[in-house]
Design a protein around this motif. Structure first.
Motif, PDB file in Angstrom:
ATOM      1  N   GLY A 165      29.541  39.848  53.429  1.00 35.61           N
ATOM      2  CA  GLY A 165      30.640  38.918  53.215  1.00 35.61           C
ATOM      3  C   GLY A 165      30.734  38.586  51.735  1.00 35.61           C
ATOM      4  N   LYS A 166      31.675  37.771  51.373  1.00 34.21           N
ATOM      5  CA  LYS A 166      31.781  37.342  49.965  1.00 34.21           C
ATOM      6  C   LYS A 166      32.227  35.889  49.906  1.00 34.21           C
ATOM      7  CE  LYS A 166      36.090  36.287  49.367  1.00 34.21           C
ATOM      8  NZ  LYS A 166      37.216  36.627  50.093  1.00 34.21           N
ATOM      9  N   ILE A 167      31.848  35.247  48.820  1.00 29.42           N
ATOM     10  CA  ILE A 167      32.337  33.890  48.576  1.00 29.42           C
ATOM     11  C   ILE A 167      33.023  33.883  47.211  1.00 29.42           C
ATOM     12  CG2 ILE A 167      31.697  31.473  48.142  1.00 29.42           C
ATOM     13  CD1 ILE A 167      31.263  32.254  51.049  1.00 29.42           C
ATOM     14  N   ILE A 168      34.238  33.366  47.182  1.00 26.99           N
ATOM     15  CA  ILE A 168      34.884  33.147  45.885  1.00 26.99           C
ATOM     16  C   ILE A 168      34.520  31.730  45.449  1.00 26.99           C
ATOM     17  CG2 ILE A 168      37.061  32.971  44.617  1.00 26.99           C
ATOM     18  CD1 ILE A 168      38.222  35.102  46.428  1.00 26.99           C
ATOM     19  N   LEU A 169      33.838  31.645  44.317  1.00 23.09           N
ATOM     20  CA  LEU A 169      33.431  30.343  43.804  1.00 23.09           C
ATOM     21  C   LEU A 169      34.626  29.671  43.124  1.00 23.09           C
ATOM     22  CD1 LEU A 169      30.836  28.632  43.501  1.00 23.09           C
ATOM     23  CD2 LEU A 169      30.479  29.755  41.302  1.00 23.09           C
ATOM     24  N   GLU A 222      40.431  31.948  43.442  1.00 23.83           N
ATOM     25  CA  GLU A 222      41.273  32.587  44.452  1.00 23.83           C
ATOM     26  C   GLU A 222      42.741  32.262  44.159  1.00 23.83           C
ATOM     27  OE1 GLU A 222      39.325  29.708  44.657  1.00 23.83           O
ATOM     28  OE2 GLU A 222      38.422  30.389  46.546  1.00 23.83           O
ATOM     29  N   HIS A 223      43.602  33.117  44.579  1.00 25.92           N
ATOM     30  CA  HIS A 223      45.053  33.061  44.377  1.00 25.92           C
ATOM     31  C   HIS A 223      45.457  33.323  42.925  1.00 25.92           C
ATOM     32  CE1 HIS A 223      46.389  32.347  48.401  1.00 25.92           C
ATOM     33  NE2 HIS A 223      45.360  31.533  48.558  1.00 25.92           N
ATOM     34  N   SER A 224      44.903  32.552  41.958  1.00 25.23           N
ATOM     35  CA  SER A 224      45.285  32.825  40.567  1.00 25.23           C
ATOM     36  C   SER A 224      44.831  34.231  40.161  1.00 25.23           C
ATOM     37  CB  SER A 224      44.706  31.758  39.626  1.00 25.23           C
ATOM     38  OG  SER A 224      43.367  31.481  39.961  1.00 25.23           O
ATOM     39  N   VAL A 225      43.798  34.756  40.832  1.00 25.68           N
ATOM     40  CA  VAL A 225      43.294  36.101  40.526  1.00 25.68           C
ATOM     41  C   VAL A 225      44.364  37.170  40.789  1.00 25.68           C
ATOM     42  CG1 VAL A 225      42.253  36.561  42.819  1.00 25.68           C
ATOM     43  CG2 VAL A 225      41.260  37.613  40.798  1.00 25.68           C
ATOM     44  N   VAL A 226      45.264  36.886  41.729  1.00 24.19           N
ATOM     45  CA  VAL A 226      46.350  37.826  42.044  1.00 24.19           C
ATOM     46  C   VAL A 226      47.297  37.955  40.830  1.00 24.19           C
ATOM     47  CG1 VAL A 226      48.338  38.186  43.593  1.00 24.19           C
ATOM     48  CG2 VAL A 226      46.183  37.299  44.522  1.00 24.19           C
ATOM     49  N   ASN A 249      49.197  41.948  49.180  1.00 18.96           N
ATOM     50  CA  ASN A 249      49.074  42.159  47.740  1.00 18.96           C
ATOM     51  C   ASN A 249      47.684  41.755  47.264  1.00 18.96           C
ATOM     52  OD1 ASN A 249      49.637  42.497  45.017  1.00 18.96           O
ATOM     53  ND2 ASN A 249      50.669  40.516  44.822  1.00 18.96           N
ATOM     54  N   PRO A 250      46.667  42.529  47.619  1.00 17.17           N
ATOM     55  CA  PRO A 250      45.298  42.108  47.280  1.00 17.17           C
ATOM     56  C   PRO A 250      44.969  42.310  45.800  1.00 17.17           C
ATOM     57  CG  PRO A 250      45.250  44.270  48.284  1.00 17.17           C
ATOM     58  CD  PRO A 250      46.690  43.833  48.288  1.00 17.17           C
ATOM     59  N   SER A 251      44.163  41.408  45.263  1.00 17.69           N
ATOM     60  CA  SER A 251      43.748  41.569  43.860  1.00 17.69           C
ATOM     61  C   SER A 251      42.633  42.600  43.741  1.00 17.69           C
ATOM     62  CB  SER A 251      43.230  40.234  43.320  1.00 17.69           C
ATOM     63  OG  SER A 251      42.052  39.860  44.019  1.00 17.69           O
ATOM     64  N   GLY A 252      41.916  42.849  44.837  1.00 19.83           N
ATOM     65  CA  GLY A 252      40.757  43.748  44.805  1.00 19.83           C
ATOM     66  C   GLY A 252      39.439  43.004  44.711  1.00 19.83           C
ATOM     67  N   ILE A 253      39.504  41.680  44.588  1.00 16.74           N
ATOM     68  CA  ILE A 253      38.252  40.928  44.427  1.00 16.74           C
ATOM     69  C   ILE A 253      37.392  40.993  45.694  1.00 16.74           C
ATOM     70  CG2 ILE A 253      39.154  38.646  45.097  1.00 16.74           C
ATOM     71  CD1 ILE A 253      37.349  37.505  42.818  1.00 16.74           C
ATOM     72  N   ASP A 254      38.041  40.988  46.856  1.00 19.80           N
ATOM     73  CA  ASP A 254      37.262  41.024  48.100  1.00 19.80           C
ATOM     74  C   ASP A 254      36.513  42.353  48.209  1.00 19.80           C
ATOM     75  OD1 ASP A 254      38.489  38.645  48.520  1.00 19.80           O
ATOM     76  OD2 ASP A 254      39.254  39.106  50.510  1.00 19.80           O
ATOM     77  N   ALA A 255      37.217  43.439  47.885  1.00 19.43           N
ATOM     78  CA  ALA A 255      36.585  44.768  47.950  1.00 19.43           C
ATOM     79  C   ALA A 255      35.393  44.830  46.998  1.00 19.43           C
ATOM     80  CB  ALA A 255      37.607  45.837  47.585  1.00 19.43           C
TER      81      ALA A 255
HETATM   82  C1  MEV Z   1      41.292  36.259  49.203  1.00 16.48           C
HETATM   83  O1  MEV Z   1      39.907  36.299  49.506  1.00 16.48           O
HETATM   84  C2  MEV Z   1      41.509  35.945  47.769  1.00 16.48           C
HETATM   85  C3  MEV Z   1      42.955  35.833  47.332  1.00 16.48           C
HETATM   86  O2  MEV Z   1      42.937  35.525  45.939  1.00 16.48           O
HETATM   87  C4  MEV Z   1      43.720  37.092  47.583  1.00 16.48           C
HETATM   88  C5  MEV Z   1      43.251  38.245  46.717  1.00 16.48           C
HETATM   89  O3  MEV Z   1      42.740  38.030  45.642  1.00 16.48           O
HETATM   90  O4  MEV Z   1      43.465  39.395  47.130  1.00 16.48           O
HETATM   91  C6  MEV Z   1      43.666  34.693  48.037  1.00 16.48           C
END
Ligand code: MEV
Length: 310
Positions: A10-14, A17-21, A140-146
């Motif tokens: 799994g992953k945690i965004i500290l 999120e969202h602005s990364v897009v 529209n994923p930023s790729g951060i999750d991958a």
């Molecule tokens: C989702 O885990 C994170 C968002 O910023 C979407 C993305 O970056 O793909 C909400």
């Protein structure tokens, strides 16, 4: 080969999120307490076994479209379009809770298939293949999750530019992760932010501010300033609420964490449900926060030391 195995966490965004897009930096780390394994074994037809569905891959429900797609793309790359096998997915990552479950499942499948066909897999190739699945799952994923679910260290991530691994060794810092029990709505949330972005010029300011908060958070982490990191998390939550990606349930549980003296608390991931994170510099307080969150309805909590990086 008789067996192929692939794994991702799994992953945690500290922060971010969202602005990364929109090209702003974000900080995320692989969340080793949850993981997914894909196991590939020979079979007469292409089939899938996961908690939602067991049967022929071709007949899988629409919700598994991203899995079908990543398998098709991977087999194309491997020149194995006509191979048949069975894929079993075992996961402890809660689905649709902002923990990157969809990206992690895709990453585990790609790794499993490359292993099954005894082919070396580069990290770029992995991220590209996971992106095909994420485009279907998230739009529209930023790729951060991958990147975060398939990596093994915290990341300072800028979409399309750099994925910088960095050391997160905060002394006496504990992150409480809590699952609201509500499915998050990443696709809708990302879509709505895009709409708002077009309509309201103030949204661009919020996004830029979130980017600045991520940069400051990186400095706070490197300088071991836990209290400062907590403040930055609170500031990020305010902006995320402005972007309409928080909701009542998240706000309520964030309040519970703050009432228990959390140094900071915010949603994590796509929002509108899913998970929240809270920070403290004492293990005892971390336990109290986790208990209070569960009493207030969180369906699961985890305590992660930010010293261990695992
Ligand atoms: C989702 O885990 C994170 C968002 O910023 C979407 C993305 O970056 O793909 C909400």
């Amino acid at each position: 080969k008789q067996l192929g195995v692939g794994r991702a966490t799994g992953k945690i965004i500290l922060m971010g999120e969202h602005s990364v897009v929109y090209g702003e930096p974000a900080i995320a780390f692989p969340f080793q307490k949850t993981a997914v394994t894909a196991t590939i074994t020979p079979a007469e037809q292409l089939s899938l076994a996961c908690s939602y569905y067991t049967g022929a891959l071709a007949q899988a429900p629409q919700t598994l479209k991203s899995i079908q797609e990543v398998i098709a793309q991977t087999l194309f790359v491997l020149k194995q379009e006509h191979a048949t096998f069975s894929i079993q997915i075992d996961s402890t990552i809660p689905a649709e809770r902002g923990m990157g479950s969809s990206a992690a499942v895709a990453a585990a499948i790609v790794r499993g298939l490359f292993d099954y066909f005894d082919t070396p897999l580069s990290h770029t190739e992995l991220l590209d293949l996971v992106a095909t699945a994420e485009k279907i799952a998230h739009g529209n994923p930023s790729g951060i999750d991958a990147a975060a679910t398939s990596g093994n260290s915290p990341l300072f991530f800028i979409k399309g530019q750099s994925i910088e691994a960095f050391e997160m060794k905060l002394e006496n810092a504990y992150l409480i992760v809590a699952d609201t029990g509500m499915k998050g709505q990443t696709r809708e949330a990302v879509g709505d932010v895009a709409q708002l972005y077009k309509q309201d010029p103030k949204v661009a300011d919020s996004i830029a501010h979130l980017g600045l908060l991520s940069r400051k958070a990186k400095v706070a982490i490197l300088e071991n300033c836990v209290k400062e990191l907590g403040k930055l998390m609170n500031a990020a939550q305010l902006e995320l609420a402005t972007l309409t990606v928080s909701n009542e349930r998240l706000d309520q549980l964030i309040q519970v964490a703050n009432d228990q003296q959390a140094l900071g608390a915010k949603l994590t991931g796509g929002g509108r449900g899913g998970c929240l994170i809270a920070l403290t510099d004492q293990l005892e307080t971390a336990d109290k926060i986790a208990t209070a969150l569960e009493e207030a309805g969180a369906v699961a909590t985890w305590i992660q030391s930010l010293e261990e990086n695992d």
